[in-house]
Structures are given as C-alpha cells and as structure tokens.
Enzyme design. Structure first.
Site, mmCIF file in Angstrom:
data_model
loop_
_atom_site.group_PDB
_atom_site.id
_atom_site.type_symbol
_atom_site.label_atom_id
_atom_site.label_comp_id
_atom_site.label_asym_id
_atom_site.label_seq_id
_atom_site.Cartn_x
_atom_site.Cartn_y
_atom_site.Cartn_z
ATOM 1 N N ALA A 1 0.808 -1.220 0.000
ATOM 2 C CA ALA A 1 0.000 0.000 0.000
ATOM 3 C C ALA A 1 0.842 1.272 0.000
ATOM 4 O O ALA A 1 0.526 2.244 -0.696
ATOM 5 C CB ALA A 1 -0.943 -0.003 1.210
ATOM 6 N N ASP A 2 1.919 1.286 0.774
ATOM 7 C CA ASP A 2 2.760 2.478 0.905
ATOM 8 C C ASP A 2 3.243 3.000 -0.450
ATOM 9 O O ASP A 2 3.449 4.201 -0.642
ATOM 10 C CB ASP A 2 3.998 2.180 1.767
ATOM 11 C CG ASP A 2 3.725 1.371 3.012
ATOM 12 O OD1 ASP A 2 2.735 0.615 3.025
ATOM 13 O OD2 ASP A 2 4.518 1.449 3.955
ATOM 14 N N ALA A 3 3.443 2.076 -1.384
ATOM 15 C CA ALA A 3 4.021 2.440 -2.677
ATOM 16 C C ALA A 3 3.164 3.438 -3.428
ATOM 17 O O ALA A 3 3.679 4.196 -4.271
ATOM 18 C CB ALA A 3 4.220 1.181 -3.524
#
Length: 395
Positions: free
Chosen positions: A182-184
């Site tokens: 998700a962070d990407a």
C-alpha cells in the site's frame, strides 16, 4: 546549518534564527469542549515550530555528505516523505529558509534518487526534485527522475503482486519491482504523473495508471473499501480479532491519491477514476475516526485502540481538508472530521516542537508512545498543516 545561515542575507539570517527558537502554542478556544477552527497564524506557527525542530535534529542536514545507512539515507523514503511535507510549508511560509534548505540539501546530494532504481520507496524523493525543478528550472533536479522512469518503463516489470518471503540481492522483495504494498501508492505514482505534466509525455502517466489500477484491484477489500498493506494481511487478524487494515498504510494510499489528483487537469482522461477512488476512500475513512479525533492504528479496532497515533491521523486529516479545499467534499459535512483531526495533531506537538505519537517504521499496527517521532510523521503533519492553512484562507 551554520554554513547555510551564513550564506543568507543578514535580515533572513535573523528571521531564521528567531523561528528556530521555540514558538508558543495556541489553544483551541471553545465553550462547549468541541474543537473550533484555529487561526492561520496558529497553523503556520505549529508547522514552522515542528519543521524547525526536525531540521535541527536530522543528522544528514547538519553533516551533508556523511553517509546514512538503510532507509534513513538521503533519497530514500523516510527523508523523501519528510521533504514532501517540507515543500508544502515552503510554499506557504514567508520565511525563505525552507525553500533555501531544500535546494541546499538537494544540490549537495546531486538530486539523486534512492539506490534501488525500481523500488517505489526510492522514488518518493523525486516529488521534491520535480517541485524544485518547477520553481527553479533546475535541470539537475529533473534529470535523475526522468532517467529512473525511462529505465523502469523500458524494463516493464510484470512480477506477481503476491508478497512472499525472501529478499533479492537489493534487499527488497521481488514483488516490489511493482507496487505490491500500500505504501508504494504514495511513493511512486505521483512522481510519474507529475513527470508527464512537466514533460508533456503521456507515457509516464499511462504506466502509472496501469500499475495503480493493478494495485487497487489486488489490495482493496471489496467490503470495507480499505486496502490491505500487502497480500500477507489478507487473512490475518489483529489483537482484537479484527481484519488488519493499518492506519498509516491506508494513509499512504489516501495521500497518494490526493497527489495524483494534484497533477491531473480536470479534463484528463484518468481524472474521473481517481476522483471516484478518492470519494470511495473518503466515505470509508470518515466512518472510522474515533471520538477523540484520531484514527485507530488498526482501523477496524475502533475505540479499543486508545493511543492517538498521529501519522495515519495526519494523512487522513490532510486528505479530507484537501478535498474540501478542492471542491470535492462538502465543507459542512466534512469540516467536523478535519477539526477533530487537527486538534489531535496540534496537541501532539511538544513545547519544543517535537511531533509525538508517531508509530515507528513498521508495516502493521503495533505500539506507539507520546515521545515517538519520525521524519515521515513530520512530513505527514506538514501536509495536514498545509491543507488546514488553505482551509482557513479568507473566503
């Protein structure tokens, strides 16, 4: 720091030295204990106070050229997230220090990206490069970003998005050739969309849109509309028996969508997809805000998570306030969420400017204390502050 201060004109030196000192905190006045809107002056004072504390305590800033290990090195995600927030402050503050500092540090490091060319965590610093390029037409800031994504698009990785155990020679997981976590979505896509806007070449936006859609399709839970951090969490339960949706992980996604929208004109072919996604995520997020105004570290754990974790809360407050400012959200409906979120964030600022209650480097809900702080949390706070500042602009 001393070298940079001495390089500025005397009036600016005096102003910077004064603002690096502790700034007073301003209380929220309320007769019924409900949070009220602060003033613009209060928000700016808080932003500068926190930024000044962080700048003065970041090793690479006072020892430019000294190597930093791991993810804290210049060009990698921890500093990249901080600088994204600092650009927002630099746009709004009357103090020239912040923009001067960004240029000073960027030039000292030759505007390099992170060390792993395909890894989204090492792309986020590109947002600062492109910001500086727009303002100063500095080709040295643009070139590393363009080189990185020209190379990546030519490689066209098609790795599985499944997050499996084991790391490769670059010390990352093989799925991280793509946006499998998700962070990407905060780290990579906004750089590509802005690169298209700057160069006029649609290939960067086309690549980003294709990969962004693939990540959403893979990680988004159809029922809650929240995103799992990565595929390892599809079937995991949290300590209260809930599905695990990590607050900061969703915060990265939400702010990432905002930054994509900032780089898409109203008539762009992809605009409607991101507006619809933004509205869908907003509806899911606002329902999960706790009574105290924070979002729980494990989003479905609700009031059972007592700690007011601030990195996720900052990203959500930022995204909702940005939506009001952009006309995508109704002000009367969503302003209470923003006011409660900002009260939590403002109260997490220590008297000396340290920003507390930031969960450390992690990938899941865990623990946090009042004294925990991190560069990326400060970056998120500055993003939230920038949207609050704009929200308070006289109509």
């Amino acid at each position: 720091m001393k070298v940079l201060l001495n390089s500025l004109r005397k009036p600016y030196r005096k102003k910077i030295i004064l603002t690096l000192a502790c700034l007073p905190m301003f209380a929220f006045a309320s007769s019924n204990n409900a949070p009220q809107l602060p003033t613009q002056e209060h928000v700016m004072a808080q932003m500068e106070k926190v930024a000044n504390w962080q700048v003065a305590r970041t090793q690479h800033m006072t020892h430019v050229g000294r190597a930093r290990a791991g993810s804290e090195a210049y060009g990698r995600w921890i500093q990249g997230a901080f600088y994204k927030g600092l650009t927002k402050l630099a746009e709004r503050s009357e103090n020239p220090f912040y923009e001067t500092w960004i240029g000073y540090v960027g030039n000292a490091h030759n505007w390099k990206m992170g060390k792993v060319k395909y890894f989204a965590d090492d792309h986020v610093i590109g947002q600062t490069n492109l910001w500086y390029y727009r303002r100063h037409k500095n080709e040295e800031a643009l070139a590393p970003v363009k080189d990185t994504f020209d190379w990546l698009i030519e490689k066209a990785p098609d790795n599985s998005l499944e997050f499996v155990a084991g790391r490769n020679k670059d010390n990352v997981h093989n799925c991280q050739w793509r946006w499998c976590w998700a962070d990407a979505l905060f780290m990579g896509p906004p750089v590509l969309f802005e690169l298209s806007a700057i160069t006029g070449d649609p290939k960067y936006a086309d690549y980003a849109h294709k990969e962004f859609q693939a990540t959403i399709a893979y990680l988004q839970d159809p029922k809650s509309k929240l995103l799992f951090r990565d595929s390892r969490y599809f079937d995991k339960q949290g300590k209260f028996g809930e599905q695990v949706f990590w607050s900061r992980g969703m915060g990265w996604v939400y702010a990432g969508v905002v930054h994509v929208l900032e780089n898409l004109p109203r008539d762009h072919q992809y605009r409607s997809y991101y507006e619809s996604l933004y509205e869908e995520l907003t509806l899911a997020i606002v329902e999960l805000q706790k009574q105290d105004g924070a979002w729980p570290m494990s989003l479905l754990a609700g009031e059972k998570y007592a700690e007011p974790e601030t990195s996720g809360t900052a990203f959500f407050t930022y995204g909702i306030a940005w939506g009001i400012n952009s006309g995508l959200l109704d002000r009367n409906t969503y302003l209470p969420n923003v006011k409660k979120g900002w009260k939590v964030l403002s109260s997490a600022v220590h008297p000396d400017g340290k920003f507390g209650w930031v969960q450390g480097v992690n990938e899941k809900p865990d623990v946090v204390t009042k004294n925990d702080s991190q560069l990326f949390g400060v970056g998120a706070f500055l993003l939230a502050g920038s949207a609050m500042y704009d929200l308070l602009e006289p109509q």
